[in-house]
Design a protein around this motif. Structure first.
Motif, PDB file in Angstrom:
ATOM      1  N   VAL A   3      50.340  42.979  51.954  1.00  0.00           N
ATOM      2  CA  VAL A   3      50.403  44.412  51.715  1.00  0.00           C
ATOM      3  C   VAL A   3      51.579  44.643  50.772  1.00  0.00           C
ATOM      4  O   VAL A   3      52.704  44.252  51.067  1.00  0.00           O
ATOM      5  CB  VAL A   3      50.614  45.203  53.027  1.00  0.00           C
ATOM      6  CG1 VAL A   3      50.773  46.685  52.740  1.00  0.00           C
ATOM      7  CG2 VAL A   3      49.463  44.957  53.979  1.00  0.00           C
ATOM      8  N   ASN A   4      51.276  45.234  49.626  1.00  0.00           N
ATOM      9  CA  ASN A   4      52.291  45.510  48.622  1.00  0.00           C
ATOM     10  C   ASN A   4      52.108  46.959  48.185  1.00  0.00           C
ATOM     11  O   ASN A   4      51.049  47.315  47.665  1.00  0.00           O
ATOM     12  CB  ASN A   4      52.127  44.557  47.436  1.00  0.00           C
ATOM     13  CG  ASN A   4      53.155  44.770  46.353  1.00  0.00           C
ATOM     14  OD1 ASN A   4      53.812  45.803  46.287  1.00  0.00           O
ATOM     15  ND2 ASN A   4      53.288  43.785  45.484  1.00  0.00           N
ATOM     16  N   PRO A   5      53.125  47.805  48.366  1.00  0.00           N
ATOM     17  CA  PRO A   5      52.975  49.216  48.011  1.00  0.00           C
ATOM     18  C   PRO A   5      52.656  49.444  46.533  1.00  0.00           C
ATOM     19  O   PRO A   5      52.124  50.481  46.170  1.00  0.00           O
ATOM     20  CB  PRO A   5      54.323  49.839  48.364  1.00  0.00           C
ATOM     21  CG  PRO A   5      55.133  48.801  49.017  1.00  0.00           C
ATOM     22  CD  PRO A   5      54.412  47.503  48.934  1.00  0.00           C
ATOM     23  N   ARG A   6      52.943  48.468  45.693  1.00  0.00           N
ATOM     24  CA  ARG A   6      52.674  48.607  44.258  1.00  0.00           C
ATOM     25  C   ARG A   6      51.347  47.984  43.837  1.00  0.00           C
ATOM     26  O   ARG A   6      51.041  47.914  42.662  1.00  0.00           O
ATOM     27  CB  ARG A   6      53.816  47.980  43.452  1.00  0.00           C
ATOM     28  CG  ARG A   6      55.132  48.745  43.636  1.00  0.00           C
ATOM     29  CD  ARG A   6      56.255  48.089  42.909  1.00  0.00           C
ATOM     30  NE  ARG A   6      56.679  46.962  43.745  1.00  0.00           N
ATOM     31  CZ  ARG A   6      57.363  45.926  43.311  1.00  0.00           C
ATOM     32  NH1 ARG A   6      57.712  45.837  42.064  1.00  0.00           N
ATOM     33  NH2 ARG A   6      57.705  44.962  44.128  1.00  0.00           N
ATOM     34  N   GLN A   7      50.570  47.543  44.800  1.00  0.00           N
ATOM     35  CA  GLN A   7      49.292  46.905  44.493  1.00  0.00           C
ATOM     36  C   GLN A   7      48.190  47.529  45.349  1.00  0.00           C
ATOM     37  O   GLN A   7      48.305  47.604  46.568  1.00  0.00           O
ATOM     38  CB  GLN A   7      49.378  45.404  44.774  1.00  0.00           C
ATOM     39  CG  GLN A   7      48.146  44.634  44.406  1.00  0.00           C
ATOM     40  CD  GLN A   7      48.336  43.145  44.668  1.00  0.00           C
ATOM     41  OE1 GLN A   7      49.285  42.727  45.302  1.00  0.00           O
ATOM     42  NE2 GLN A   7      47.439  42.364  44.170  1.00  0.00           N
ATOM     43  N   CYS A   8      47.131  47.979  44.729  1.00  0.00           N
ATOM     44  CA  CYS A   8      45.967  48.556  45.415  1.00  0.00           C
ATOM     45  C   CYS A   8      46.353  49.686  46.371  1.00  0.00           C
ATOM     46  O   CYS A   8      45.789  49.813  47.458  1.00  0.00           O
ATOM     47  CB  CYS A   8      45.183  47.470  46.146  1.00  0.00           C
ATOM     48  SG  CYS A   8      44.413  46.280  45.040  1.00  0.00           S
ATOM     49  N   GLY A   9      47.326  50.478  45.963  1.00  0.00           N
ATOM     50  CA  GLY A   9      47.732  51.622  46.770  1.00  0.00           C
ATOM     51  C   GLY A   9      48.315  51.254  48.123  1.00  0.00           C
ATOM     52  O   GLY A   9      48.285  52.053  49.043  1.00  0.00           O
ATOM     53  N   GLY A  10      48.830  50.040  48.247  1.00  0.00           N
ATOM     54  CA  GLY A  10      49.427  49.603  49.505  1.00  0.00           C
ATOM     55  C   GLY A  10      48.425  49.157  50.549  1.00  0.00           C
ATOM     56  O   GLY A  10      48.784  48.884  51.687  1.00  0.00           O
ATOM     57  N   ARG A  11      47.163  49.078  50.167  1.00  0.00           N
ATOM     58  CA  ARG A  11      46.131  48.641  51.117  1.00  0.00           C
ATOM     59  C   ARG A  11      46.173  47.116  51.258  1.00  0.00           C
ATOM     60  O   ARG A  11      46.502  46.409  50.308  1.00  0.00           O
ATOM     61  CB  ARG A  11      44.763  49.076  50.622  1.00  0.00           C
ATOM     62  CG  ARG A  11      44.613  50.581  50.628  1.00  0.00           C
ATOM     63  CD  ARG A  11      43.218  50.976  50.182  1.00  0.00           C
ATOM     64  NE  ARG A  11      43.115  52.412  50.084  1.00  0.00           N
ATOM     65  CZ  ARG A  11      43.154  53.080  48.933  1.00  0.00           C
ATOM     66  NH1 ARG A  11      43.273  52.442  47.790  1.00  0.00           N
ATOM     67  NH2 ARG A  11      43.056  54.388  48.927  1.00  0.00           N
ATOM     68  N   PRO A  12      45.800  46.588  52.421  1.00  0.00           N
ATOM     69  CA  PRO A  12      45.801  45.133  52.617  1.00  0.00           C
ATOM     70  C   PRO A  12      44.869  44.432  51.622  1.00  0.00           C
ATOM     71  O   PRO A  12      43.739  44.872  51.395  1.00  0.00           O
ATOM     72  CB  PRO A  12      45.284  44.964  54.046  1.00  0.00           C
ATOM     73  CG  PRO A  12      45.555  46.264  54.714  1.00  0.00           C
ATOM     74  CD  PRO A  12      45.426  47.300  53.645  1.00  0.00           C
ATOM     75  N   CYS A  13      45.379  43.350  51.045  1.00  0.00           N
ATOM     76  CA  CYS A  13      44.622  42.557  50.063  1.00  0.00           C
ATOM     77  C   CYS A  13      44.607  41.096  50.504  1.00  0.00           C
ATOM     78  O   CYS A  13      45.399  40.668  51.335  1.00  0.00           O
ATOM     79  CB  CYS A  13      45.277  42.653  48.693  1.00  0.00           C
ATOM     80  SG  CYS A  13      45.220  44.295  47.984  1.00  0.00           S
ATOM     81  N   ILE A  14      43.723  40.364  49.887  1.00  0.00           N
ATOM     82  CA  ILE A  14      43.625  38.933  50.153  1.00  0.00           C
ATOM     83  C   ILE A  14      44.706  38.206  49.360  1.00  0.00           C
ATOM     84  O   ILE A  14      44.730  38.271  48.130  1.00  0.00           O
ATOM     85  CB  ILE A  14      42.236  38.384  49.742  1.00  0.00           C
ATOM     86  CG1 ILE A  14      41.122  39.124  50.471  1.00  0.00           C
ATOM     87  CG2 ILE A  14      42.155  36.891  49.951  1.00  0.00           C
ATOM     88  CD1 ILE A  14      41.053  38.884  51.946  1.00  0.00           C
ATOM     89  N   ARG A  15      45.618  37.573  50.044  1.00  0.00           N
ATOM     90  CA  ARG A  15      46.670  36.718  49.464  1.00  0.00           C
ATOM     91  C   ARG A  15      47.260  37.207  48.142  1.00  0.00           C
ATOM     92  O   ARG A  15      47.419  36.452  47.198  1.00  0.00           O
ATOM     93  CB  ARG A  15      46.156  35.302  49.235  1.00  0.00           C
ATOM     94  CG  ARG A  15      45.936  34.531  50.484  1.00  0.00           C
ATOM     95  CD  ARG A  15      45.553  33.089  50.212  1.00  0.00           C
ATOM     96  NE  ARG A  15      44.267  32.965  49.561  1.00  0.00           N
ATOM     97  CZ  ARG A  15      44.091  32.367  48.379  1.00  0.00           C
ATOM     98  NH1 ARG A  15      45.086  31.859  47.719  1.00  0.00           N
ATOM     99  NH2 ARG A  15      42.886  32.279  47.863  1.00  0.00           N
ATOM    100  N   GLY A  16      47.598  38.449  48.023  1.00  0.00           N
ATOM    101  CA  GLY A  16      48.225  38.952  46.809  1.00  0.00           C
ATOM    102  C   GLY A  16      47.270  39.215  45.663  1.00  0.00           C
ATOM    103  O   GLY A  16      47.677  39.675  44.604  1.00  0.00           O
ATOM    104  N   MET A  17      46.000  38.900  45.845  1.00  0.00           N
ATOM    105  CA  MET A  17      45.013  39.197  44.812  1.00  0.00           C
ATOM    106  C   MET A  17      44.671  40.679  44.880  1.00  0.00           C
ATOM    107  O   MET A  17      45.031  41.369  45.823  1.00  0.00           O
ATOM    108  CB  MET A  17      43.731  38.383  45.040  1.00  0.00           C
ATOM    109  CG  MET A  17      43.910  36.900  44.921  1.00  0.00           C
ATOM    110  SD  MET A  17      42.306  36.086  45.133  1.00  0.00           S
ATOM    111  CE  MET A  17      42.679  35.012  46.494  1.00  0.00           C
ATOM    112  N   ARG A  18      43.984  41.173  43.915  1.00  0.00           N
ATOM    113  CA  ARG A  18      43.563  42.570  43.928  1.00  0.00           C
ATOM    114  C   ARG A  18      42.175  42.722  44.559  1.00  0.00           C
ATOM    115  O   ARG A  18      41.351  43.499  44.110  1.00  0.00           O
ATOM    116  CB  ARG A  18      43.578  43.140  42.508  1.00  0.00           C
ATOM    117  CG  ARG A  18      44.978  43.227  41.962  1.00  0.00           C
ATOM    118  CD  ARG A  18      45.000  43.967  40.654  1.00  0.00           C
ATOM    119  NE  ARG A  18      46.352  44.076  40.161  1.00  0.00           N
ATOM    120  CZ  ARG A  18      47.208  45.033  40.496  1.00  0.00           C
ATOM    121  NH1 ARG A  18      46.841  45.966  41.334  1.00  0.00           N
ATOM    122  NH2 ARG A  18      48.410  45.054  39.994  1.00  0.00           N
TER     123      ARG A  18
END
Length: 59
Positions: A3-18
């Motif tokens: 979960v990265n607030p700067r990626q995909c709106g902070g939604r859970p992603c697979i291993r840092g991928m989009r």
């Protein structure tokens, strides 16, 4: 999963991928098959899909 607030709106992603976890869950619920994911998204691994399914059980 990450979960990265700067990626995909902070939604859970697979291993840092989009690739959002919810997207995987929605496709599986609609009848997509695991081998389709692995063929179309070669960076995904079976363990990524297992983690997405497990997170869906928790959410």
């Amino acid at each position: 999963m990450t979960v990265n607030p700067r990626q995909c709106g902070g939604r859970p992603c697979i291993r840092g991928m989009r690739i959002r976890v919810i997207h995987i869950l929605e496709l599986l619920a609609a009848g997509a098959r695991i081998f389709e994911f692995l063929h179309e998204l070669p960076d995904l691994e079976v363990d990524d899909l297992k983690a997405a399914l497990l997170s869906g059980m928790i959410l």
